[in-house]
Motif scaffolding. Structure first.
Motif, PDB file in Angstrom:
ATOM      1  N   TYR A  32       0.728  -1.178   0.069  1.00 16.82           N
ATOM      2  CA  TYR A  32      -0.074   0.067  -0.122  1.00 16.82           C
ATOM      3  C   TYR A  32       0.878   1.186   0.063  1.00 16.82           C
ATOM      4  O   TYR A  32       0.485   2.374   0.103  1.00 16.82           O
ATOM      5  CB  TYR A  32      -1.158   0.059   1.299  1.00 16.82           C
ATOM      6  N   GLY A  77       9.999   7.308   3.852  1.00 18.06           N
ATOM      7  CA  GLY A  77      10.810   6.035   3.995  1.00 18.06           C
ATOM      8  C   GLY A  77      10.800   5.663   5.423  1.00 18.06           C
ATOM      9  O   GLY A  77       9.908   5.769   6.164  1.00 18.06           O
ATOM     10  N   GLU A  78      11.722   4.945   5.721  1.00 18.48           N
ATOM     11  CA  GLU A  78      11.997   4.401   7.162  1.00 18.48           C
ATOM     12  C   GLU A  78      12.977   5.332   7.711  1.00 18.48           C
ATOM     13  O   GLU A  78      14.378   5.288   7.403  1.00 18.48           O
ATOM     14  CB  GLU A  78      12.335   2.977   7.027  1.00 18.48           C
ATOM     15  N   THR A 104       8.026   8.153  13.676  1.00 17.70           N
ATOM     16  CA  THR A 104       7.398   7.178  12.989  1.00 17.70           C
ATOM     17  C   THR A 104       8.123   6.154  12.228  1.00 17.70           C
ATOM     18  O   THR A 104       8.796   6.499  11.471  1.00 17.70           O
ATOM     19  CB  THR A 104       6.257   7.586  12.065  1.00 17.70           C
ATOM     20  N   SER A 128       4.491   1.745  13.146  1.00 17.75           N
ATOM     21  CA  SER A 128       3.558   0.795  12.121  1.00 17.75           C
ATOM     22  C   SER A 128       3.358  -0.647  12.343  1.00 17.75           C
ATOM     23  O   SER A 128       4.596  -1.130  12.261  1.00 17.75           O
ATOM     24  CB  SER A 128       3.886   1.626  10.648  1.00 17.75           C
ATOM     25  N   MET A 200      -5.267   4.443   2.211  1.00 16.33           N
ATOM     26  CA  MET A 200      -5.545   5.709   0.988  1.00 16.33           C
ATOM     27  C   MET A 200      -4.951   5.060   0.002  1.00 16.33           C
ATOM     28  O   MET A 200      -3.956   4.543  -0.217  1.00 16.33           O
ATOM     29  CB  MET A 200      -5.051   6.827   1.896  1.00 16.33           C
ATOM     30  N   MET A 334       3.185   8.574  -0.437  1.00 21.43           N
ATOM     31  CA  MET A 334       3.183   8.573   0.933  1.00 21.43           C
ATOM     32  C   MET A 334       4.853   8.308   1.287  1.00 21.43           C
ATOM     33  O   MET A 334       5.352   8.756   2.551  1.00 21.43           O
ATOM     34  CB  MET A 334       2.389   7.279   1.298  1.00 21.43           C
TER      35      MET A 334
HETATM   36  N1  SAM Z   1       8.660   3.875   7.408  1.00 19.90           N
HETATM   37  C1  SAM Z   1       7.937   4.534   8.641  1.00 19.90           C
HETATM   38  C2  SAM Z   1       6.733   3.474   9.169  1.00 19.90           C
HETATM   39  O1  SAM Z   1       6.606   2.547   8.692  1.00 19.90           O
HETATM   40  O2  SAM Z   1       6.153   4.085  10.142  1.00 19.90           O
HETATM   41  C3  SAM Z   1       7.370   5.848   8.258  1.00 19.90           C
HETATM   42  C4  SAM Z   1       6.941   6.224   6.907  1.00 19.90           C
HETATM   43  S1  SAM Z   1       5.175   5.666   6.597  1.00 19.90           S
HETATM   44  C5  SAM Z   1       4.952   6.208   4.839  1.00 19.90           C
HETATM   45  C6  SAM Z   1       4.181   6.265   7.623  1.00 19.90           C
HETATM   46  C7  SAM Z   1       2.841   5.815   7.900  1.00 19.90           C
HETATM   47  O3  SAM Z   1       1.865   5.853   6.687  1.00 19.90           O
HETATM   48  C8  SAM Z   1       2.902   4.474   8.232  1.00 19.90           C
HETATM   49  O4  SAM Z   1       2.181   4.410   9.504  1.00 19.90           O
HETATM   50  C9  SAM Z   1       1.972   3.868   6.954  1.00 19.90           C
HETATM   51  O5  SAM Z   1       1.276   2.721   7.634  1.00 19.90           O
HETATM   52  C10 SAM Z   1       1.173   4.730   6.476  1.00 19.90           C
HETATM   53  N2  SAM Z   1       0.785   4.706   5.246  1.00 19.90           N
HETATM   54  C11 SAM Z   1       1.405   4.424   4.210  1.00 19.90           C
HETATM   55  N3  SAM Z   1       0.861   4.126   3.014  1.00 19.90           N
HETATM   56  C12 SAM Z   1      -0.497   4.344   3.306  1.00 19.90           C
HETATM   57  C13 SAM Z   1      -1.897   4.066   2.913  1.00 19.90           C
HETATM   58  N4  SAM Z   1      -1.572   3.888   1.276  1.00 19.90           N
HETATM   59  N5  SAM Z   1      -2.795   4.372   3.580  1.00 19.90           N
HETATM   60  C14 SAM Z   1      -2.761   4.699   4.605  1.00 19.90           C
HETATM   61  N6  SAM Z   1      -1.818   4.826   5.461  1.00 19.90           N
HETATM   62  C15 SAM Z   1      -0.464   4.476   4.808  1.00 19.90           C
END
Ligand code: SAM
Length: 339
Positions: A32, A77-78, A104, A128, A200, A334
């Motif tokens: 996602y 990213g991470e 995060t 996450s 999303m 994202m």
């Molecule tokens: N890598 C880190 C992590 O996994 O928390 C930080 C970046 S990540 C893009 C931040 C948050 O965005 C995460 O909690 C992830 O689950 C959420 N996220 C990413 N893609 C998403 C989507 N399509 N819909 C909803 N939340 C999303």
């Protein structure tokens, strides 16, 4: 105390939160967010020279704090794949005016780094975590990463004093709906709050369908059928999650309903991408370049002025428009601007 420099956008919203993406790279390939088909071996990640240095991030954060930002969240990213992240945390934690400095993370590297981050001045972490069983979790992270190491990371963060910890769980129909109950059972009564996020559209994985979204109302009903819940009033303007309290006193959950109930009216968030562009909305297609000004010899005062101008002109309310279905909206990057 009201900051004399506080700037409001065209809809009267202050800038309060800044999310800083410290890298566009990630060690997970969640379908996602950074699906393998798009973020495979041929994907062009940012060359190092284009990524903001710690000096530049600190300058940008200081400018934002001067204009009223009080909450800073490091993301990616991470973020933990960025080397020496604790060094950045140390610099940011020394900035006066930040009430909340958080991170995060997918927590894959957290067990080894939690203590150093806490020592550097990080306040809290959000982790996450989309499932508690390896089969589902590995299918979702798509790199075969075992869930136990994430749980170890959460344990280490708790031990290091990085609580109260929040868990972010993206729920996808047919993929991890069972995790709604599993996560509630596992974390109720522990002081850790699970926040369920509606899935999303991120554009890259052309598979997004409204049918894949489990609406927040359904998530709340599922949990309440097991553990009765009462709604909790928001703590502050712009709070992203709607909160619910377990009636038996075992803590809270949150739901983030960006698809079914967009919340633009209260959005006080700005996002700084890894290459130094400021996005005033998760759905904005264009960021404003701060890096150029910093690398071309702009002063800190110039930077504050640029930020002020950007924020004062902000009129985004994309997700509300999206729900009205009147416009064809851009897709979210994202992984680039950190969710
Ligand atoms: N890598 C880190 C992590 O996994 O928390 C930080 C970046 S990540 C893009 C931040 C948050 O965005 C995460 O909690 C992830 O689950 C959420 N996220 C990413 N893609 C998403 C989507 N399509 N819909 C909803 N939340 C999303």
């Amino acid at each position: 105390m009201t900051n004399p420099l506080t700037v409001l956008d065209t809809l009267g919203r202050p800038m309060r939160d800044l999310r800083v993406s410290v890298t566009d790279r990630c060690n997970f390939r969640c379908g996602y967010c950074m699906p393998k088909e798009v973020f495979g071996p041929d994907h062009a990640f940012l060359p190092r020279a284009e990524v903001l240095t710690f000096d530049e991030i600190e300058r940008a954060v200081r400018a934002a704090v001067a204009l009223g930002v009080r909450k800073v969240r490091l993301t990616g990213g991470e973020p933990l794949v960025r080397r020496d992240l604790d060094g950045l945390v140390r610099r940011l934690s020394a900035i006066e005016g930040i009430d909340d400095l958080t991170l995060t993370t997918n927590a894959s590297l957290l067990a080894a780094k939690a203590q150093a981050l806490a020592d550097a001045g990080l306040h809290r972490v959000t982790v996450s975590l989309d499932a508690l069983d390896d089969e589902t979790f590995m299918r979702m992270n798509d790199v075969g990463f075992p869930v136990q190491r994430v749980l170890d990371g959460i344990g280490a963060a708790e031990a290091a004093g990085l609580g109260p910890i929040k868990i972010n769980a993206v729920i996808r129909r047919g993929m991890n709906e069972h995790a709604i109950g599993d996560l509630a059972d596992r974390f109720r009564g522990t002081g850790t709050t699970v926040r369920y996020i509606e899935y999303m559209d991120v554009g890259h994985s052309n598979g997004w369908r409204l049918d894949d979204v489990v609406p927040a109302a359904e998530i709340v009903e599922t949990i309440a059928a097991r553990w009765p819940l009462d709604p909790v009033d928001p703590d502050y303007r712009g709070e992203v999650a709607q909160r619910y309290r377990y009636r038996d006193g075992a803590g809270e959950i949150g739901v983030i309903s960006s698809v079914s109930q967009p919340f633009c009216g209260d959005c006080t968030r700005a996002r700084l991408s890894a290459d130094g562009r400021l996005f005033t909305c998760l759905f904005a297609t264009r960021g404003h370049d701060l890096r150029m000004l910093m690398r071309d010899g702009g002063t800190d005062a110039d930077l504050v002025e640029l930020l002020r101008t950007i924020w004062a002109g902000r009129d985004d309310r994309y997700s509300e428009l999206r729900s009205l279905d009147t416009v064809d909206l851009p897709k979210v990057e994202m992984s680039f601007i950190g969710g």
